[in-house]
Design a protein around this motif. Sequence first.
Motif, PDB file in Angstrom:
ATOM      1  N   ALA A 322       6.500 -84.391  53.125  1.00  0.00           N
ATOM      2  CA  ALA A 322       6.486 -83.056  53.715  1.00  0.00           C
ATOM      3  C   ALA A 322       6.554 -81.988  52.632  1.00  0.00           C
ATOM      4  CB  ALA A 322       7.655 -82.894  54.674  1.00  0.00           C
ATOM      5  N   ASN A 323       5.920 -80.858  52.892  1.00  0.00           N
ATOM      6  CA  ASN A 323       6.036 -79.663  52.055  1.00  0.00           C
ATOM      7  C   ASN A 323       6.661 -78.556  52.908  1.00  0.00           C
ATOM      8  OD1 ASN A 323       4.708 -80.979  50.034  1.00  0.00           O
ATOM      9  ND2 ASN A 323       2.843 -79.748  50.150  1.00  0.00           N
ATOM     10  N   ILE A 324       7.648 -77.873  52.343  1.00  0.00           N
ATOM     11  CA  ILE A 324       8.261 -76.760  53.060  1.00  0.00           C
ATOM     12  C   ILE A 324       8.281 -75.577  52.109  1.00  0.00           C
ATOM     13  CG2 ILE A 324      10.357 -75.934  54.199  1.00  0.00           C
ATOM     14  CD1 ILE A 324      11.013 -79.007  54.547  1.00  0.00           C
ATOM     15  N   GLY A 325       7.752 -74.448  52.560  1.00  0.00           N
ATOM     16  CA  GLY A 325       7.703 -73.304  51.655  1.00  0.00           C
ATOM     17  C   GLY A 325       8.041 -72.000  52.356  1.00  0.00           C
ATOM     18  N   ILE A 326       8.531 -71.038  51.577  1.00  0.00           N
ATOM     19  CA  ILE A 326       8.666 -69.669  52.074  1.00  0.00           C
ATOM     20  C   ILE A 326       7.985 -68.750  51.063  1.00  0.00           C
ATOM     21  CG2 ILE A 326      10.748 -69.927  53.489  1.00  0.00           C
ATOM     22  CD1 ILE A 326      12.349 -68.891  51.098  1.00  0.00           C
ATOM     23  N   SER A 327       7.366 -67.693  51.576  1.00  0.00           N
ATOM     24  CA  SER A 327       6.621 -66.796  50.703  1.00  0.00           C
ATOM     25  C   SER A 327       6.918 -65.351  51.089  1.00  0.00           C
ATOM     26  CB  SER A 327       5.116 -67.019  50.847  1.00  0.00           C
ATOM     27  OG  SER A 327       4.805 -68.385  50.858  1.00  0.00           O
ATOM     28  N   ALA A 328       6.792 -64.473  50.123  1.00  0.00           N
ATOM     29  CA  ALA A 328       6.996 -63.051  50.389  1.00  0.00           C
ATOM     30  C   ALA A 328       5.999 -62.226  49.576  1.00  0.00           C
ATOM     31  CB  ALA A 328       8.423 -62.645  50.004  1.00  0.00           C
ATOM     32  N   LEU A 329       5.575 -61.109  50.162  1.00  0.00           N
ATOM     33  CA  LEU A 329       4.650 -60.194  49.493  1.00  0.00           C
ATOM     34  C   LEU A 329       5.195 -58.798  49.665  1.00  0.00           C
ATOM     35  CD1 LEU A 329       1.284 -61.264  51.096  1.00  0.00           C
ATOM     36  CD2 LEU A 329       1.736 -61.367  48.658  1.00  0.00           C
ATOM     37  N   TRP A 330       5.139 -57.988  48.634  1.00  0.00           N
ATOM     38  CA  TRP A 330       5.435 -56.592  48.840  1.00  0.00           C
ATOM     39  C   TRP A 330       4.613 -55.746  47.881  1.00  0.00           C
ATOM     40  CZ3 TRP A 330       8.719 -60.263  47.170  1.00  0.00           C
ATOM     41  CH2 TRP A 330       9.272 -60.132  45.902  1.00  0.00           C
ATOM     42  N   GLY A 331       4.236 -54.573  48.383  1.00  0.00           N
ATOM     43  CA  GLY A 331       3.387 -53.715  47.576  1.00  0.00           C
ATOM     44  C   GLY A 331       3.063 -52.462  48.354  1.00  0.00           C
ATOM     45  N   PRO A 332       2.331 -51.532  47.716  1.00  0.00           N
ATOM     46  CA  PRO A 332       2.030 -50.242  48.340  1.00  0.00           C
ATOM     47  C   PRO A 332       0.871 -50.380  49.323  1.00  0.00           C
ATOM     48  CG  PRO A 332       0.971 -50.386  46.214  1.00  0.00           C
ATOM     49  CD  PRO A 332       1.736 -51.660  46.381  1.00  0.00           C
ATOM     50  N   ASN A 333       0.852 -49.488  50.341  1.00  0.00           N
ATOM     51  CA  ASN A 333      -0.368 -49.393  51.125  1.00  0.00           C
ATOM     52  C   ASN A 333      -0.859 -47.948  51.075  1.00  0.00           C
ATOM     53  OD1 ASN A 333       0.304 -47.800  53.589  1.00  0.00           O
ATOM     54  ND2 ASN A 333       1.743 -49.496  53.972  1.00  0.00           N
ATOM     55  N   ALA A 334      -2.142 -47.737  51.378  1.00  0.00           N
ATOM     56  CA  ALA A 334      -2.777 -46.436  51.133  1.00  0.00           C
ATOM     57  C   ALA A 334      -2.790 -45.531  52.360  1.00  0.00           C
ATOM     58  CB  ALA A 334      -4.190 -46.650  50.601  1.00  0.00           C
ATOM     59  N   SER A 335      -1.923 -45.826  53.338  1.00  0.00           N
ATOM     60  CA  SER A 335      -1.866 -44.927  54.496  1.00  0.00           C
ATOM     61  C   SER A 335      -1.070 -43.663  54.145  1.00  0.00           C
ATOM     62  CB  SER A 335      -1.232 -45.641  55.691  1.00  0.00           C
ATOM     63  OG  SER A 335       0.137 -45.889  55.427  1.00  0.00           O
ATOM     64  N   GLY A 336      -0.373 -43.683  53.030  1.00  0.00           N
ATOM     65  CA  GLY A 336       0.364 -42.506  52.571  1.00  0.00           C
ATOM     66  C   GLY A 336       0.564 -42.619  51.064  1.00  0.00           C
ATOM     67  N   ARG A 337       1.341 -41.649  50.485  1.00  0.00           N
ATOM     68  CA  ARG A 337       1.536 -41.689  49.036  1.00  0.00           C
ATOM     69  C   ARG A 337       2.707 -42.575  48.636  1.00  0.00           C
ATOM     70  NH1 ARG A 337      -0.991 -38.833  45.691  1.00  0.00           N
ATOM     71  NH2 ARG A 337       0.759 -38.725  44.253  1.00  0.00           N
ATOM     72  N   ASP A 338       3.635 -42.817  49.587  1.00  0.00           N
ATOM     73  CA  ASP A 338       4.811 -43.618  49.249  1.00  0.00           C
ATOM     74  C   ASP A 338       5.057 -44.724  50.263  1.00  0.00           C
ATOM     75  OD1 ASP A 338       5.898 -42.399  46.812  1.00  0.00           O
ATOM     76  OD2 ASP A 338       5.910 -40.595  48.087  1.00  0.00           O
ATOM     77  N   THR A 339       4.010 -45.182  50.877  1.00  0.00           N
ATOM     78  CA  THR A 339       4.163 -46.183  51.926  1.00  0.00           C
ATOM     79  C   THR A 339       4.006 -47.595  51.350  1.00  0.00           C
ATOM     80  OG1 THR A 339       1.853 -45.739  52.371  1.00  0.00           O
ATOM     81  CG2 THR A 339       3.446 -44.763  53.866  1.00  0.00           C
ATOM     82  N   ASN A 340       4.794 -48.511  51.911  1.00  0.00           N
ATOM     83  CA  ASN A 340       4.787 -49.899  51.432  1.00  0.00           C
ATOM     84  C   ASN A 340       4.526 -50.873  52.569  1.00  0.00           C
ATOM     85  OD1 ASN A 340       5.442 -49.443  48.678  1.00  0.00           O
ATOM     86  ND2 ASN A 340       7.536 -48.972  49.327  1.00  0.00           N
ATOM     87  N   THR A 341       4.114 -52.074  52.188  1.00  0.00           N
ATOM     88  CA  THR A 341       3.946 -53.162  53.156  1.00  0.00           C
ATOM     89  C   THR A 341       4.760 -54.355  52.675  1.00  0.00           C
ATOM     90  OG1 THR A 341       1.689 -52.451  53.595  1.00  0.00           O
ATOM     91  CG2 THR A 341       2.277 -54.684  54.292  1.00  0.00           C
ATOM     92  N   ARG A 342       5.356 -55.062  53.634  1.00  0.00           N
ATOM     93  CA  ARG A 342       6.036 -56.324  53.307  1.00  0.00           C
ATOM     94  C   ARG A 342       5.514 -57.395  54.243  1.00  0.00           C
ATOM     95  NH1 ARG A 342      11.800 -54.208  53.352  1.00  0.00           N
ATOM     96  NH2 ARG A 342      11.809 -55.242  55.365  1.00  0.00           N
ATOM     97  N   ILE A 343       5.227 -58.560  53.690  1.00  0.00           N
ATOM     98  CA  ILE A 343       4.800 -59.693  54.525  1.00  0.00           C
ATOM     99  C   ILE A 343       5.652 -60.902  54.152  1.00  0.00           C
ATOM    100  CG2 ILE A 343       2.879 -61.229  55.137  1.00  0.00           C
ATOM    101  CD1 ILE A 343       0.960 -58.966  54.466  1.00  0.00           C
ATOM    102  N   PHE A 344       6.179 -61.561  55.169  1.00  0.00           N
ATOM    103  CA  PHE A 344       6.931 -62.785  54.926  1.00  0.00           C
ATOM    104  C   PHE A 344       6.247 -63.948  55.626  1.00  0.00           C
ATOM    105  CE2 PHE A 344      10.143 -59.468  54.561  1.00  0.00           C
ATOM    106  CZ  PHE A 344      10.644 -59.771  53.305  1.00  0.00           C
ATOM    107  N   GLY A 345       6.418 -65.119  55.071  1.00  0.00           N
ATOM    108  CA  GLY A 345       5.805 -66.284  55.707  1.00  0.00           C
ATOM    109  C   GLY A 345       6.620 -67.542  55.458  1.00  0.00           C
ATOM    110  N   ALA A 346       6.535 -68.474  56.391  1.00  0.00           N
ATOM    111  CA  ALA A 346       7.149 -69.792  56.230  1.00  0.00           C
ATOM    112  C   ALA A 346       6.093 -70.823  56.573  1.00  0.00           C
ATOM    113  CB  ALA A 346       8.356 -69.930  57.147  1.00  0.00           C
ATOM    114  N   ASP A 347       6.055 -71.891  55.816  1.00  0.00           N
ATOM    115  CA  ASP A 347       5.039 -72.917  56.088  1.00  0.00           C
ATOM    116  C   ASP A 347       5.633 -74.306  56.002  1.00  0.00           C
ATOM    117  OD1 ASP A 347       4.765 -71.839  53.134  1.00  0.00           O
ATOM    118  OD2 ASP A 347       4.123 -73.934  53.076  1.00  0.00           O
TER     119      ASP A 347
END
Lengths: 483, 315
Positions: A322-347
Amino acid sequence: MTNSFSTLLLITATALSLTGAAAFAQESGSSGIGAIRAELEQVRKDYESAIAGLETRLRQLEERQIATEQAAIELALTPVRQVGAAPLPSPSLAEDPYAAYAAPAATEAPSTGLGGGSIIQLGLSGLFAAGGSSLENAALQNLQAGGHDPNRNGFTVQNVELTIGAAVDPYFDAQANFIFLIDADGETVVELEEAYLTTRALPYGLQFKAGQFYTEFGRQNKLHPHSWSFVDQPLILSRFFGPDSLRSQGARLSWLMPTDWYSELTFAMQNASGETVTSFLFGPGEEVGGHTLTDRSARNFSDLLYSARWMNGLDLTDSISANIGISALWGPNASGRDTNTRIFGADFYAKWQPAVTQRGFPFVSLHTEVLQRRYEAGDALDPTRETLKDWGMFSQALWGFKPGWVAGLRWEYAGAKGNTALDPLRDTRKRLSPNLTWYPTEFSKLRLQYNRDWFQHLPGTPTASALWLQIEFSLGSHTAHVF
Amino acid sequence: MMKNFNLLSAVILLAALFAGSAGFAGSAEARVRVVTTTQDLAAIAEAIGGDDVKVESLTPGTRDPHYAVAKPSMIRRVFRADLLILIGADMEIGWLPPLLQSARNSKVLPGNPGFMDMSRFVQLLGVQSGPVSRALGDVHAKGNPHYWLDPRNGLRMARAIAARLGEIDPDNAAAYQNRFAAFARTMEIKLPQWQAALASLKGQPVIAYHKSFDYLADIFGFRIVDEVEPKPGIAPSAATLGALIQRIRREQISLLIMEPYYERRSARYLNEKTGLRAAVLPQSVGAEKSITTYFDLFDGITAAFKAAQAPQEDQ
């Protein structure tokens, strides 16, 4: 042997009976005793000489037999002795079938022929689909949002991929994947899917990678289309990462930790803009959840895309891994000048294979991923400012029931908070996909898949059905068997 | 951003804790860590290395090593290895290259002493000289990779491994040579015994399931006249089996040899039609539980041949 023994027995028996006869004669009278004694003596002598003769013959036979056996053993041992005495071959890169994975010698240029000892791995794979849906082409392209999904009634060239890879020098390996496809307008599109180098010899289980590469997020994202178990990409990946999966330019450091099981920690920095980074800076003029994106280019380190992943690989028993993983992403998005996006995942991925298998069959595998996105849309002063919350999952099971045959079933769900029913990338969506794949050899496959879709964005049309037939070929370097 | 930073720090700290608690306990081990791709290689390495090495095989003897996949647990083993021993000749071509790339262990990369491709220490049969095409099936252009089924090659491998272990671990070089001498002595006794036991096979025509017994035929003197698979790696069809039946009848072939992991239906069908008997040969150490050494392997093969040749009761 048996013959000599019978002769011996016969003579012994004769001798014994003669002795008995003589004894009887002795008793019957006494007048001719001397003559009888002489006769008896003569018989005894004859008998002894016969026995001696036989013994000699027997010994000779035995000696001959031993000599023959000895010769046979000697003959059999000749290869053993030869092996013991032959010089050991000395390593030579030219004859080495693993030359492509060896570091090229600093002084001597190895053969560059693409035959036996080629130092460059070259492969070409082609993936084509045919089929149709209950929807028109325009609507179908919203359902099949993946860039390599079959998305037209009729034929689709999903992916023709050229792969080149080799060791660069003692310090780096490099690989590049070029993709050719024919889009809905009939235009041939060329993409540099991946091109990166990785280190070969960093200490402490570290590995560094740089270039253009798939972000290590979950299990499915970094799979190339020819390794997919279904004809299309999971819809939650199309929603969060766009048509081509999440990939960008940057650098990655991975650490294989000194644990007793496989445990790997990955950290990457990549550019956050472009059509393969849709949840982040993406491109000016694009829309996400009704918000039009601005031209926000990277100003400092906080405008890059960061990702982290922790993956564990375990053998639960001799036949289940079995493989078990968790992942995370964070970074800016262009809907504004200081807006960010976060994505989490488990697999989670598990595979069962019995102790005895033929060509890797039978097997059962299970693969599930859950992803969640938090997207800050609009700056603080923007009246339309909101936080978009989306999530989705897919779960797929494969059953390799006989050599070359795999049956699969995938269930998907994607949804978002709020009134999102009319947005094809944010409505509540469900999809069930059974399929059947036949691999004539490791280098080709035929796949039939049925998709049953439930969605909200087409008023009056709540469901759709589609049937796709996929065919693949693979040329050149051997297909990789990756868990 | 601050929140994200905290999250990242937490993940790294957690991972480091795991690493610290579980990892460094085993690192003080002095024995040479040998990783082999198959159990046959592991058995020979164990016979030569004895207590001075720790040997692990990446694949079990019950499976066809060609179709293995690069599992994380295998990456882990190669990551920690001092010596990697492989069959070569494209046997592991599907999974060893990606595994080597993930394992990030320069000691066992090609060209270094920790990388040992055994196919370069034996004489390969079936090396293709002309052009090779995959239309011919799963043909190994570099030669037939099933060479461990010739005990003479076992001896060649043992000798090469003893030499290499001596290079990697010079302190125990003498011990490795002594164990090799013992291995060779056992072989001197065993090989004539196996040859005597299988003397009746000499010159006999035999059908094989897959093109994997050429080396066994070479040492024991039987002739492989045909395969059940029409092309290597391609499953037989009704038509190819029909043609095979004709040939078995015409040439009065009485024996089929096959690995335990292939389907038995074709063998049963051929037996019904022609009386052809199947000898299911353990093809590797570990194919049967009782086969744990390289010598056990040929004892097992000899026994399987004997069992197939023995008069059978009517089924």
